[in-house]
Write an enzyme that holds these catalytic residues in place. Structure first.
Site, PDB file in Angstrom:
ATOM      1  N   SER A 169       0.809  -1.224   0.000  1.00 47.79           N
ATOM      2  CA  SER A 169       0.000   0.000   0.000  1.00 47.79           C
ATOM      3  C   SER A 169       0.845   1.278   0.000  1.00 47.79           C
ATOM      4  O   SER A 169       0.287   2.366  -0.111  1.00 47.79           O
ATOM      5  CB  SER A 169      -0.949   0.009   1.207  1.00 47.79           C
ATOM      6  OG  SER A 169      -0.224   0.001   2.413  1.00 47.79           O
ATOM      7  N   LYS A 190      -6.613   3.452   9.002  1.00 48.61           N
ATOM      8  CA  LYS A 190      -5.679   4.433   8.437  1.00 48.61           C
ATOM      9  C   LYS A 190      -6.235   5.846   8.553  1.00 48.61           C
ATOM     10  O   LYS A 190      -5.497   6.805   8.838  1.00 48.61           O
ATOM     11  CB  LYS A 190      -5.391   4.078   6.981  1.00 48.61           C
ATOM     12  CG  LYS A 190      -4.580   2.797   6.827  1.00 48.61           C
ATOM     13  CD  LYS A 190      -4.351   2.454   5.361  1.00 48.61           C
ATOM     14  CE  LYS A 190      -3.485   1.198   5.233  1.00 48.61           C
ATOM     15  NZ  LYS A 190      -3.249   0.806   3.832  1.00 48.61           N
TER      16      LYS A 190
END
Length: 788
Positions: free
Chosen positions: A687, A730
């Site tokens: 990511s 996140k």
């Protein structure tokens, strides 16, 4: 002997064809024999008086049923003995004891009256004797057998054999032996009713032979036992004898009581047929065991487990949806997704009573309330709660139990928990299911496959019990920090509910509603002793803790409470109010700082978003260049996937260098170094792809990244931005760090629903499809000289 026969002959002359009948319990009187008898019924005492005073004979007939209190004509045998009473004694308790001598066999023809006692017309029966060699042989055989019986049987007197030898009449011989032989009342009555002497002797021979065999076998067993048995066997015999004595006295020994108690408990437990059959079989084994034997304790413990399991005991569910919602809201703030799932289960349970229990899996970072939520669910449902920790478990027998062949064996933790709960439908929490290990002792996760499958657990078989137990009514809740270590086949059996971290606003509300009241109570303080303003609470959340959960926040509140408690106990102050100005007095200097402010708007430095088992994190990816040739250095304890992402990012930047005004031969002249702090923490995953590409592009174009901006997404060689996971975690990390803008793949737009509204208001989410869009959005338009 001659005088006795003469006396009997004289009495026979007095014998009439009408006799008063005396029923006998458990006794048969034979002709020519004198037998002591006892009666307690007063109406029969009068019969004895009349007979003795009038010199009359009476009829002595055995009862068919010894339990009958007032025997009638149908309760006695039709053939008995006419007898005369020789002597009588009365005792203070009202009982009468007397000696009676049998005269002759008689048969009842008809009953004349029944009150106050039976009176009947009778006819005498004479023995049918046929002189023959066979008769002589039978008599000798009986005498030989009698000799053996007298030698073997302790209950027979020695002079019985002498009396038998002096008896020449075969009929009297058979009556004498039958009267003293240890045979049943029915067998004695059969001999009494046999008029033909030869047949009577044949039957008596059979009974004598049987008695000889029994006595010889008994002596043989005693002989073997005397030579072979040790202390345990001797104790066993003594206990058996004691048991027989206590039984005769109407008392029961401790083991007999225990066996009877187990039988009652088995009936009361309402077990399934298979379990009940196994329990009764074990009780039967237990009753035959020596209590001193080691196996006795094993058997008793097994029965104790069987009868104490809640086979048919369950709690009534609280099906009031509103009340259940109130309880869940009382105990936990937010967590709407989980609460909604529990209320849905209750609603369906209300409509369908035989609904199987769900298998839920709560996944989230430490301290978000997974375990306490299980307790709250049990309280809302009105069920018992039981929890076991699976962390570090390696032995498969911990779940399924050990077989009874092992010393100290016990059922598995599942059955132990069910017994401890005392209900067959508790809320059963399996904590830390992601931390199960496996070794040579088996795989506990594999053993859980049957437990956590609603289609199989209705007949869960524990190795110790060896009978199925129904777990389908149990609500199983498992908890885990991450899903990856859980085997896929086990994960498939569970309904996963994610519990991400809390936002600052949520933490503030939870602190106000739950943490502060709890810690005040724990430290003996009251609301008038300590109060918090909102500002210092926010400062504790941001500057003193850095977590998704609430554990450290709870510890910091507890620290403040301890220091205030010391002042209150020392009478220094009555009340303390925590403000931003005096917070450092209780907690010291801040432990964390907002790194994003210091490291924003720098060339080659890009904030990325990472997911960890304890929540989301901000990663600052740094890139720098130096003179060299075609070298890419990657540091920061990166995993293989993350290293590959860096290679892909560099390849994409090189392939599109002209578009960004970068010299196409830059890699020929410079070495690139990409670093991801903190260097000691392992990192992996794809990511960070667009973050690395942006960092390298920023470095080579000398255009800084816009301030308060972060990004996350996987990159392809064609410049596509692929979606990432853990968006809520996140986003929470970005929110706590003060990020204002987040760039994500367009495919993650659907996941925005999971992000709390509070975060959406403070952070702008931008969704892109290509890396080119990322560069346009992230890099400042103007070049800026690097401080280096």
């Amino acid at each position: 002997m001659l005088r006795e026969e003469t006396k009997i002959s004289e009495e026979m002359k007095k014998l009439t064809d009408e006799l008063s009948i005396l029923p006998l319990r458990g006794n048969v009187v034979f002709p020519s024999l004198i037998i002591p008898l006892v009666i307690t019924d007063q109406k029969y005492a009068k019969l004895i008086d009349d007979s003795l005073m009038g010199g009359k004979a009476i009829g002595l007939f055995a009862q068919k049923n010894t339990e009958a209190e007032n025997p009638g004509p149908d309760d006695i045998y039709k053939i008995g003995t006419a007898g005369t009473i020789l002597k009588m004694l009365r005792f203070p308790d009202g009982s009468v004891r007397f000696l009676v001598q049998g005269l002759s066999r008689v048969r009842i023809k008809r009953f004349l009256k029944e009150d106050p006692f039976l009176f009947a017309k009778v006819e005498p029966l004479e023995d049918i004797i046929e002189e023959s060699v066979e008769m002589e042989a039978l008599m000798r055989t009986i005498l030989d057998l009698l000799k053996k019986v007298v030698n073997l049987a302790p209950y027979l007197p020695d002079d019985l054999q002498i009396s038998a030898l002096n008896t020449e009449d075969p009929g009297k011989l058979s009556d004498l032996v039958a009267s003293n032989l240890n045979i049943t009342i029915a067998e004695k009555q059969e001999l009494l009713e046999t008029i033909e002497v030869k047949e009577r002797l044949k039957k008596l021979t059979l009974y004598l032979n049987k008695e000889v065999e029994v006595l010889e076998l008994s002596r043989k067993i005693q002989s073997q036992a005397a030579t072979e048995m040790g202390k345990i066997q001797r104790d066993y015999i003594l206990r058996e004898q004691l048991k027989a004595i206590q039984k005769e006295l109407g008392e029961a020994d401790e083991r007999t009581q225990e066996v009877e108690e187990f039988k009652k408990k088995i009936e009361a437990a309402k077990m399934p047929d298979e379990a009940r059959e196994s329990a009764l079989k074990e009780v039967d084994r237990l009753s035959k065991m020596n209590p001193a034997a080691a196996e006795y304790i094993v058997s008793r413990t097994y029965l104790d487990w069987l009868v104490n399991l809640p086979w048919s005991i369950g709690t009534q569910d609280n099906l009031d949806i509103k009340d259940a919602k109130r309880v869940l809201d009382e105990d936990h703030y937010d967590l709407e997704k989980v609460k909604e799932r529990i209320l849905e289960y209750l609603a369906v349970r209300k409509l369908k009573s035989d609904l199987k229990g769900p298998i839920l899996c709560f996944v989230g970072p430490p301290g978000v309330g997974k375990t306490s939520l299980g307790m709250s669910i049990a309280r809302a449902l009105g069920r018992k709660f039981n929890r076991i920790s699976l962390g570090g478990m390696h032995d498969e027998a911990e779940i399924r139990g050990h077989r009874r062949t092992y010393i100290g064996s016990l059922p598995g933790r599942i059955i132990q928990g069910i017994r401890r709960a005392g209900s067959n439908n508790p809320v059963f929490m399996l904590d830390e299911v992601d931390k199960i290990g496996q070794d040579f002792r088996g795989d506990p996760a594999a053993a859980l496959l049957e437990v956590l499958d609603p289609e199989q657990n209705h007949s869960f078989s524990d190795h110790y019990l060896e009978v199925p137990f129904d777990l389908s009514k149990v609500m199983f809740i498992t908890t885990a920090n991450i899903l990856d270590p859980i085997p896929a086949v086990l994960r498939d059996r569970m309904e996963v509910l994610e519990l991400p971290g809390y936002t600052d606003l949520e933490k503030l509300q939870i602190t106000r509603k739950y943490l502060i009241p709890k810690e005040l109570a724990n430290h003996g303080l009251k609301e008038e002793n300590l109060s918090f303003q909102d500002q210092p609470l926010k400062k504790i959340i941001n500057d003193y803790t850095k977590e998704s959960g609430l554990r450290n926040l709870d510890r910091e509140i507890a620290t403040v409470c301890r220091k205030v408690a010391k002042k209150v106990a020392s009478d220094e102050v009555k009340k303390v109010e925590i403000t931003p100005d005096n917070l450092h007095e209780y907690l010291g200097p801040p432990k964390f700082f907002q790194e994003i402010v210091e490291r924003s708007a720098q060339i080659g430095v890009v904030p990325g978003l990472a997911w960890t088992p304890t929540g989301g994190e901000i990663l600052f990816i740094e890139a720098t260049k130096m003179k060299g040739k075609k070298s890419l250095t990657l540091t920061g304890h990166l995993g293989e996937v993350m290293k590959e992402s860096a290679q892909i990012a560099l390849s994409y930047v090189r392939s599109t260098a002209e578009k960004w005004g970068i010299s196409e031969d830059f890699f020929e002249r410079f070495d690139i170094h990409v670093h991801v702090p903190a260097g000691s923490i392992p990192k992996d995953g794809p990511s960070a792809g667009i973050t690395m590409a942006t960092s390298i592009t920023s470095l080579l174009t000398e255009r800084p990244v816009k301030p308060f901006l972060a990004m996350s997404g996987e990159i392809t060689l064609r410049g596509q931005v692929l979606p990432i996971g853990g968006l809520k975690e996140k986003a929470l990390a970005a929110y706590r760090a003060g990020i204002k803008t987040i760039i994500l793949s367009k495919h993650n737009q659907k996941d925005l629903e999971e992000v709390p509204e509070e975060i959406k208001k403070k952070i702008k989410f931008i969704f892109v499809e290509t890396v080119d869009e990322v560069m346009e959005l992230a890099l400042d338009k103007k070049k800026k000289k690097s401080k280096k």
